[in-house]
Design an enzyme around this catalytic site. Structure first.
Site, PDB file in Angstrom:
ATOM      1  N   ASN A 107       0.724  -1.084   0.031  1.00 54.23           N
ATOM      2  CA  ASN A 107      -0.065  -0.197  -0.138  1.00 54.23           C
ATOM      3  C   ASN A 107       0.766   1.138  -0.058  1.00 54.23           C
ATOM      4  O   ASN A 107       1.945   1.254   0.496  1.00 54.23           O
ATOM      5  CB  ASN A 107      -0.821  -0.027   1.134  1.00 54.23           C
ATOM      6  N   HIS A 109       0.770   4.966   1.181  1.00 54.43           N
ATOM      7  CA  HIS A 109      -0.013   5.930   2.095  1.00 54.43           C
ATOM      8  C   HIS A 109       0.839   7.361   2.173  1.00 54.43           C
ATOM      9  O   HIS A 109       2.133   7.463   2.589  1.00 54.43           O
ATOM     10  CB  HIS A 109       0.010   5.199   3.644  1.00 54.43           C
ATOM     11  N   SER A 136       4.677   6.710   2.615  1.00 56.75           N
ATOM     12  CA  SER A 136       5.066   5.541   3.124  1.00 56.75           C
ATOM     13  C   SER A 136       4.763   4.369   2.432  1.00 56.75           C
ATOM     14  O   SER A 136       3.591   4.451   1.730  1.00 56.75           O
ATOM     15  CB  SER A 136       4.620   5.048   4.533  1.00 56.75           C
ATOM     16  N   ASP A 145      -3.039   0.708   7.753  1.00 51.08           N
ATOM     17  CA  ASP A 145      -1.799   1.362   7.558  1.00 51.08           C
ATOM     18  C   ASP A 145      -0.720   0.984   8.611  1.00 51.08           C
ATOM     19  O   ASP A 145      -0.065   2.044   9.106  1.00 51.08           O
ATOM     20  CB  ASP A 145      -2.204   3.002   7.571  1.00 51.08           C
TER      21      ASP A 145
HETATM   22  C1  GAR Z   1      -1.890   9.082  -3.450  1.00 51.93           C
HETATM   23  O1  GAR Z   1      -1.582  10.390  -2.554  1.00 51.93           O
HETATM   24  C2  GAR Z   1      -1.980   7.947  -2.100  1.00 51.93           C
HETATM   25  O2  GAR Z   1      -1.025   8.144  -1.080  1.00 51.93           O
HETATM   26  C3  GAR Z   1      -3.261   8.057  -1.210  1.00 51.93           C
HETATM   27  O3  GAR Z   1      -4.109   8.726  -2.342  1.00 51.93           O
HETATM   28  C4  GAR Z   1      -3.504   9.318  -3.232  1.00 51.93           C
HETATM   29  C5  GAR Z   1      -4.072   8.606  -4.586  1.00 51.93           C
HETATM   30  O4  GAR Z   1      -3.716   9.359  -5.857  1.00 51.93           O
HETATM   31  N1  GAR Z   1      -3.429   6.960  -0.593  1.00 51.93           N
HETATM   32  C6  GAR Z   1      -4.493   6.847   0.604  1.00 51.93           C
HETATM   33  O5  GAR Z   1      -4.595   8.159   1.112  1.00 51.93           O
HETATM   34  C7  GAR Z   1      -4.324   5.632   0.964  1.00 51.93           C
HETATM   35  N2  GAR Z   1      -5.035   5.978   2.490  1.00 51.93           N
HETATM   36  P1  GAR Z   1      -3.812   9.110  -7.326  1.00 51.93           P
HETATM   37  O6  GAR Z   1      -5.459   8.257  -7.461  1.00 51.93           O
HETATM   38  O7  GAR Z   1      -3.742  10.278  -8.318  1.00 51.93           O
HETATM   39  O8  GAR Z   1      -2.808   7.954  -7.422  1.00 51.93           O
END
Ligand code: GAR
Length: 214
Positions: A107, A109, A136, A145
């Site tokens: 994952n 995060h 992370s 997480d």
């Molecule tokens: C990313 O920044 C990722 O780190 C976060 O969502 C965004 C997705 O962006 N993930 C989380 O918050 C997971 N808990 P994207 O759809 O443009 O790749």
């Protein structure tokens, strides 16, 4: 070549960075399917523009979390997936599926875990006037997480930064670091053994993964 599934819920900019890296052979793996739990996610269009199989598993159509997880598992099994990549996937997966894919599911995060698990990490960083923020990449366990951390990337927070500024810089670090880690997992240079992340690579490379700043 390892078979990869990418799970998304939204824009899919990380999916695009990973797909690009696969097509440019910077990742020694093949994306077999992209699964979105949100039918309207822009990431589905991105997946299609790369000619990838896009599968919608709409969580709102399932009565229980287990039924939703079972359908995800069904798709992963159908494509004989080796590595499951959660790239902006905003549903919590249950014990059964996280146990089954433990060591094979990672994952991304947007925080320096264990700081700020869950949602709204950029807002929390600004609210607490943190000097640093980051991302992370970790193996997925049944706790939210909280699985073993593979790599973290760090950015500095400037005085007048807004949530949008942070999101932009967080994305740019994600798009660089995530494909590299996925490639190393495909090549078995990074793996999980006895709940510990192992690196079969040069110590200097490991250092880059521990602290990577843009
Ligand atoms: C990313 O920044 C990722 O780190 C976060 O969502 C965004 C997705 O962006 N993930 C989380 O918050 C997971 N808990 P994207 O759809 O443009 O790749």
């Amino acid at each position: 070549m390892k078979k990869i599934a990418i799970l998304i819920s939204g824009s899919g900019s990380n999916l695009e960075a990973i797909a690009k890296a696969c097509f440019e052979q910077r990742i020694d793996g093949q994306i077999k399917c992209v699964i979105s739990n949100v039918p309207s996610a822009f990431g589905i269009q991105r997946a299609k523009s790369f000619g990838l199989n896009a599968v919608i598993v709409d969580h709102s159509l399932f009565k229980t979390r287990d039924e939703f997880d079972n359908e995800i598992d069904h798709v992963l099994s159908k494509y004989k997936i080796d590595i499951v990549v959660l790239a902006g996937f905003m549903r919590i997966l249950g014990k059964k599926i996280t146990k089954k894919y433990y060591g094979k599911m990672i994952n991304l995060h947007p925080s320096l875990l264990p700081l700020y698990p869950g949602l709204d990490t950029h807002a929390k960083v600004l609210q607490n006037r943190d000097k640093n923020h980051g991302i992370s990449i970790h193996y997925v366990s049944s706790e939210l997480d909280a699985g073993p951390i593979i790599a973290q990337g760090c950015i500095s927070v400037n005085k007048n930064d807004t949530k949008n500024d942070l999101e932009k810089r967080i994305h740019s670090i994600e798009h660089k670091l995530f494909p590299k880690i996925i490639n190393d997992i495909c090549n078995e240079k990074i793996y999980l053994e006895d709940n510990i992340v192992k690196f079969s690579m040069d110590k200097s490379m490991q250092k880059i993964y521990e602290y990577y700043e843009v």
